[in-house]
Write an enzyme that holds these catalytic residues in place. Structure first.
Site, mmCIF file in Angstrom:
data_model
loop_
_atom_site.group_PDB
_atom_site.id
_atom_site.type_symbol
_atom_site.label_atom_id
_atom_site.label_comp_id
_atom_site.label_asym_id
_atom_site.label_seq_id
_atom_site.Cartn_x
_atom_site.Cartn_y
_atom_site.Cartn_z
ATOM 1 C CB SER A 91 -0.191 -2.643 -2.614
ATOM 2 O OG SER A 91 0.322 -1.760 -3.810
ATOM 3 C CE LYS A 97 1.492 7.555 1.238
ATOM 4 N NZ LYS A 97 0.434 8.210 0.648
ATOM 5 N N GLY A 118 -1.713 12.424 5.922
ATOM 6 C CA GLY A 118 -0.740 12.661 4.701
ATOM 7 C C GLY A 118 -1.417 12.738 3.598
ATOM 8 C CG ASP A 174 0.738 10.612 -2.486
ATOM 9 O OD1 ASP A 174 0.444 9.692 -3.231
ATOM 10 O OD2 ASP A 174 0.975 10.260 -1.258
ATOM 11 C CG ASN A 209 -9.120 15.533 10.320
ATOM 12 O OD1 ASN A 209 -9.267 14.912 9.303
ATOM 13 N ND2 ASN A 209 -8.579 15.381 11.478
ATOM 14 N NE ARG A 210 -11.881 10.426 13.754
ATOM 15 C CZ ARG A 210 -11.302 9.144 13.536
ATOM 16 N NH1 ARG A 210 -12.426 8.367 13.733
ATOM 17 N NH2 ARG A 210 -10.043 8.963 13.554
ATOM 18 N N GLY A 265 -9.821 5.904 -6.324
ATOM 19 C CA GLY A 265 -8.623 5.859 -5.704
ATOM 20 C C GLY A 265 -7.723 5.172 -6.696
#
Ligand code: ATR
Length: 263
Positions: free
Chosen positions: A14, A67, A127, A103, A147-148, A232
């Site tokens: 992080s 989360k 999330g 976020d 989405n997969r 990101g």
């Protein structure tokens, strides 16, 4: 010392401690506040969080995979955290745990322009995907979600808005946001996601929530095609700036945070 931390599993990679400690120093709070990374396995999350106020913590960031658990244990939820269904920020005050989600607004603040009225594709329905869809729908973008596991994106759209897209046409979107974990472990995004490296175009903005030491292959291809790219780290900086303001009440030094996160 007033303590802050990021809780995750893993969390060693992080950039949040470097970023927040630089910000605290720039605000003149470096001798009173300190931010650390704490690795917490899923089974130990709730007990860890409940012990934190007694150990001098004023708040925490929460990352993968906690989360949802952060939301579940809080005494009080912000409207965004409740609607998104995930919390990345906890505030400990007055004996209560408050859950926030920065976020969503962090993503919006990272974009070079407002997404209002733009066609947007969000990849992923975890999330991070939920926060992105919530934010973009609220801003008035026309959102589609791939989405997969398609059931998950259908479910997400039922709750938050947007339309599921099973076979998105890459050239049709002005904004493409990758919120999936693809690339974190070196996977080829063009094998795992419905994107073609040659399918990006100038005029598009491409966001990849995945970050590492080097630019991701997704952003490299988008940039090569003349698209604007947002990585990101920029999203991390923007969500972190909002969290820091919630804990300290101070306007965050975004440029300091950006340099520290990228160092
Ligand atoms: P987060 O909270 O960070 O979004 P998550 O809830 O575990 O984490 O969600 C991870 C996302 O990455 C999901 O959209 C997941 O797709 P599935 O719902 O099908 O699992 C996506 N993802 C992870 N690995 C992937 C892969 N190899 N290919 C495509 N999508 C992937």
């Amino acid at each position: 010392m007033i303590r802050l931390a990021v809780l995750g599993h893993p969390v060693g990679h992080s950039r949040s401690p470097a970023m927040h400690n630089a910000a605290l120093a720039a605000l003149g709070l470096g001798s009173e506040w300190r931010y650390e990374a704490i690795k917490v396995a899923p089974g130990g999350f709730e007990a860890r969080v409940r012990a934190m106020p007694g150990e001098g913590f004023a708040g925490a960031n929460v990352t993968v995979p906690h989360k949802g658990a952060a939301l579940a244990l809080a005494d009080e939820l912000s409207g965004v955290a409740r609607e998104v269904g995930a919390a990345n920020t906890l505030i400990f005050a007055g004996g209560e745990i408050r859950a926030e989600n920065t976020d969503a607004d962090g993503l919006l603040n990272a974009l070079p322009a407002s997404p209002a009225g733009r066609r947007a594709l969000v990849l992923g329905a975890g999330g991070a995907g939920r926060a992105a869809v919530w934010a973009l729908v609220r801003e008035g973008a026309e959102v589609e979600v791939w989405n997969r596991t398609e059931l998950r994106s259908r479910h997400l759209c039922d709750e938050l808005g947007g339309r599921p897209a099973s076979d998105p046409a890459q050239g049709d979107y002005e904004l493409i946001v990758n919120t999936t974990a693809v690339g974190l472990r070196g996977e080829d995004p063009f094998e795992q996601l419905p994107l073609d490296p040659a399918g990006f175009a100038p005029g598009q903005t491409v966001v990849d929530m995945v970050y590492g030491v080097e630019q991701t292959p997704l952003l490299a291809a988008a940039g090569k095609a003349g698209a604007s790219v947002v990585d990101g780290i920029e999203v991390l900086v923007q969500q972190g700036a909002l969290s820091l303001r919630l804990w300290t009440g101070c306007e965050a030094p975004v440029e300091v945070m950006r340099s520290a996160a990228r160092a």
